[in-house]
Scaffold this motif. Structure first.
Motif, short mmCIF file in Angstrom:
data_model
loop_
_atom_site.label_atom_id
_atom_site.label_comp_id
_atom_site.label_asym_id
_atom_site.label_seq_id
_atom_site.Cartn_x
_atom_site.Cartn_y
_atom_site.Cartn_z
N PRO A 271 0.87 -1.21 -0.02
CA PRO A 271 -0.18 -0.01 -0.01
C PRO A 271 0.89 1.32 0.06
O PRO A 271 0.27 2.36 -0.48
CB PRO A 271 -0.85 0.06 1.11
CG PRO A 271 -0.61 -1.45 1.71
CD PRO A 271 0.38 -2.00 1.20
N ASP A 272 2.02 1.33 0.65
CA ASP A 272 2.91 2.43 0.56
C ASP A 272 3.74 2.75 -0.79
O ASP A 272 4.35 3.69 -0.81
CB ASP A 272 3.85 2.43 1.68
CG ASP A 272 4.82 1.45 1.53
OD1 ASP A 272 4.51 0.26 0.90
OD2 ASP A 272 5.92 1.47 1.88
N GLN A 273 3.69 1.82 -1.76
CA GLN A 273 4.33 1.85 -3.03
C GLN A 273 3.38 2.88 -4.10
O GLN A 273 2.26 2.38 -4.04
CB GLN A 273 4.64 0.59 -3.42
CG GLN A 273 6.09 0.12 -3.43
CD GLN A 273 6.30 -1.23 -3.93
OE1 GLN A 273 5.56 -1.43 -4.60
NE2 GLN A 273 7.54 -1.49 -3.65
N SER A 274 3.98 3.53 -4.59
CA SER A 274 3.07 4.23 -5.71
C SER A 274 3.86 3.94 -7.22
O SER A 274 4.88 3.48 -7.02
CB SER A 274 3.03 5.88 -5.43
OG SER A 274 4.53 6.12 -5.41
N SER A 275 3.13 4.42 -8.11
CA SER A 275 3.72 3.71 -9.50
C SER A 275 3.04 5.07 -10.74
O SER A 275 2.07 5.21 -10.56
CB SER A 275 2.87 2.52 -9.80
OG SER A 275 3.11 2.22 -11.01
N ILE A 276 4.05 5.36 -11.43
CA ILE A 276 3.60 6.14 -12.70
C ILE A 276 3.98 5.58 -13.88
O ILE A 276 5.07 4.88 -14.19
CB ILE A 276 4.61 7.65 -12.45
CG1 ILE A 276 4.28 8.21 -11.39
CG2 ILE A 276 4.03 8.39 -13.77
CD1 ILE A 276 4.93 9.65 -10.77
N ILE A 277 2.95 5.75 -14.73
CA ILE A 277 3.29 5.09 -16.31
C ILE A 277 3.53 6.42 -17.15
O ILE A 277 2.47 7.15 -17.13
CB ILE A 277 2.01 4.14 -16.54
CG1 ILE A 277 1.45 3.15 -15.62
CG2 ILE A 277 2.37 3.72 -18.06
CD1 ILE A 277 2.73 2.30 -15.29
N VAL A 278 4.50 6.59 -17.49
CA VAL A 278 4.77 7.88 -18.73
C VAL A 278 4.56 7.21 -19.96
O VAL A 278 5.45 6.36 -20.71
CB VAL A 278 6.30 8.32 -18.36
CG1 VAL A 278 6.54 9.42 -19.37
CG2 VAL A 278 6.43 8.44 -16.81
N LEU A 279 3.64 7.98 -20.59
CA LEU A 279 3.44 7.76 -22.16
C LEU A 279 4.64 8.42 -22.91
O LEU A 279 4.14 9.92 -22.85
CB LEU A 279 2.01 7.93 -22.40
CG LEU A 279 0.91 7.08 -21.52
CD1 LEU A 279 -0.46 7.61 -21.97
CD2 LEU A 279 1.15 5.49 -21.98
N ALA A 280 5.42 8.08 -23.68
CA ALA A 280 6.34 8.84 -24.36
C ALA A 280 6.44 8.33 -25.82
O ALA A 280 7.42 8.44 -26.22
CB ALA A 280 7.42 8.75 -23.71
N VAL A 281 5.38 8.00 -26.33
CA VAL A 281 5.48 7.53 -27.89
C VAL A 281 5.20 8.77 -28.63
O VAL A 281 4.41 9.75 -28.41
CB VAL A 281 4.48 6.27 -28.23
CG1 VAL A 281 5.21 5.28 -27.52
CG2 VAL A 281 3.12 6.54 -27.95
N LYS A 282 5.26 8.71 -30.14
CA LYS A 282 4.96 9.60 -31.09
C LYS A 282 3.39 9.65 -31.12
O LYS A 282 2.58 8.67 -30.71
CB LYS A 282 5.46 9.55 -32.41
CG LYS A 282 6.94 9.78 -32.41
CD LYS A 282 7.19 11.18 -32.54
CE LYS A 282 8.80 11.41 -32.60
NZ LYS A 282 9.38 13.03 -32.63
N PRO A 283 2.80 10.98 -31.10
CA PRO A 283 1.23 10.96 -31.33
C PRO A 283 0.57 10.15 -32.19
O PRO A 283 -0.51 9.38 -31.68
CB PRO A 283 0.99 12.45 -31.82
CG PRO A 283 2.19 13.19 -31.65
CD PRO A 283 3.42 12.11 -31.47
N GLN A 284 1.37 9.69 -33.23
CA GLN A 284 0.36 8.78 -34.33
C GLN A 284 0.49 7.22 -33.73
O GLN A 284 -0.26 6.53 -34.22
CB GLN A 284 1.03 8.75 -35.62
CG GLN A 284 2.32 8.42 -35.66
CD GLN A 284 3.42 9.65 -35.69
OE1 GLN A 284 3.11 10.61 -34.90
NE2 GLN A 284 4.70 9.82 -36.08
N ARG A 285 1.18 7.05 -32.62
CA ARG A 285 1.40 5.77 -32.13
C ARG A 285 0.47 5.49 -30.81
O ARG A 285 0.47 4.43 -30.28
CB ARG A 285 2.85 5.32 -31.70
CG ARG A 285 3.79 5.44 -32.86
CD ARG A 285 4.18 4.20 -33.12
NE ARG A 285 5.44 4.14 -34.11
CZ ARG A 285 5.28 3.64 -35.38
NH1 ARG A 285 4.35 2.70 -35.68
NH2 ARG A 285 6.34 3.80 -36.32
N LEU A 286 -0.13 6.48 -30.53
CA LEU A 286 -0.68 6.57 -29.26
C LEU A 286 -1.79 5.70 -28.93
O LEU A 286 -1.94 4.74 -27.95
CB LEU A 286 -1.00 7.86 -28.65
CG LEU A 286 -1.52 8.16 -27.07
CD1 LEU A 286 -0.62 7.58 -26.09
CD2 LEU A 286 -2.16 9.39 -26.84
#
Ligand SMILES: NC(=O)c1ccc[n+]([C@@H]2O[C@H](COP(=O)([O-])OP(=O)(O)OC[C@H]3O[C@@H](n4cnc5c(N)ncnc54)[C@H](OP(=O)(O)O)[C@@H]3O)[C@@H](O)[C@H]2O)c1
Length: 284
Positions: free
Chosen positions: A76-91
């Protein structure tokens, strides 16, 4: 690592490890905000996966979903971030791949130009989304990133985003996505205006007879020094300009020519057009 670091218990996954993801990863590690064991990344090409692993010691995956599940909070004390860093056409394709792999505690941070929070939220069926707009000096930790958050983002997550984006330079929270489009025109497109002015000044120096090397050095340091001076003096640019404009002098002559050539109007129109373009691209 100090307790005040909001990322000390956070694990991050970077989906699409290109230029921008690498800039964030490098900044986070340089500032010791996280260790390599807290970071996972995904990339379709094996050579790039190996490069990122060797350079930064981060775990790399071929399948985007695997990077997301790798950083899922385990306690419960862990957190997590997902960073989306692809080109717009791949999103869109990437969002479809990721759908169903996130847990609700994970925060999604998008650096993808033009991608609306609503689109990401709908595709992922997820409520905690941050949209950011960095600029290219981020690659040397001197960028400025505008960001805004959906209502589902907690205060703790907001401070994590701030810390993460400060690894790229400065982070400025804006009120809404309209202001993200405004920042796209002003700060994200900004280096283009500066580089053009820089190029024109260097060419003017060469025109007068300086070698390109000398002209470049004079212009680079003049621009850098002027920005630092403006920031430190807290004076309005017009006041700083007046300080060096003596009657009948060189600055007065140069200003007259710049106003006659409508430089101010041209820059204003350029920013306004870039804003309209950012809005139009976001509607597509
Ligand atoms: N660079 C900047 O200064 C800047 C500034 C503001 C915003 N942004 C935004 O940041 C985002 C990333 O830009 P960038 O400059 O970092 O681009 P980039 O270097 O092309 O990075 C994107 C990476 O994603 C990889 N990729 C392609 N398809 C993928 C998939 N299906 N799943 C996972 N990864 C995939 C690409 O691999 P390949 O190389 O094999 O295609 C590439 O390495 C863009 O949306 C852009 O709008 C960038």
């Amino acid at each position: 690592m100090a307790d005040t670091n909001p990322l000390s218990n956070c694990r991050l996954a970077f989906i699409g490890c290109g230029v921008m993801a690498e800039a964030i990863i490098a900044g986070l590690l340089r500032k010791k905000l996280v260790g390599p064991e807290q970071i996972a990344g995904s990339h379709p090409r094996q050579a790039r996966r190996e490069e990122m692993h060797v350079k930064y010691g981060v775990e790399m995956f071929e399948i985007n979903r695997d990077a997301v599940t790798e950083v899922s909070p385990e306690t419960p004390d862990q957190s997590s971030i997902i960073v989306l860093a692809v080109k717009p056409q791949r999103l869109l394709g990437v969002l479809q791949q990721l759908k169903g792999s996130l847990v609700k505690e994970q925060l999604v941070v998008s650096v993808v130009a033009g991608a609306k929070i609503e689109t990401i939220a709908e595709e992922l069926v997820h409520v905690s989304i941050v949209r950011t707009m960095p600029n290219t000096p981020a690659q040397i930790g001197e960028g400025v990133t505008a960001w805004t958050a959906s209502a589902g983002v907690s205060e703790e997550q907001e401070s994590q985003v701030c810390a993460m984006l400060e690894a790229l330079g400065e982070a400025v929270r804006v009120e809404n996505e309209r202001q993200i489009d405004m920042a796209t025109a002003l700060s994200a497109t900004g280096p283009t205006y500066i580089f053009l002015v820089m190029e024109a000044l260097i060419d003017a120096g060469v025109h007068m007879g300086f070698s390109r090397h000398v002209a470049q050095e004079l212009v680079h340091q003049t621009m850098l020094g002027s920005v630092l001076f403006a920031r430190e003096s807290h004076k309005h640019p017009a006041e700083l300009r007046n300080m060096v404009t003596s009657p009948g002098g060189t600055s007065a002559e140069a200003i007259y020519q710049m106003e006659k050539g409508s430089l101010r109007t041209v820059l204003s129109k350029a920013v306004w057009s870039a804003y309209q373009r950012a809005e139009a691209l976001g509607r597509k």
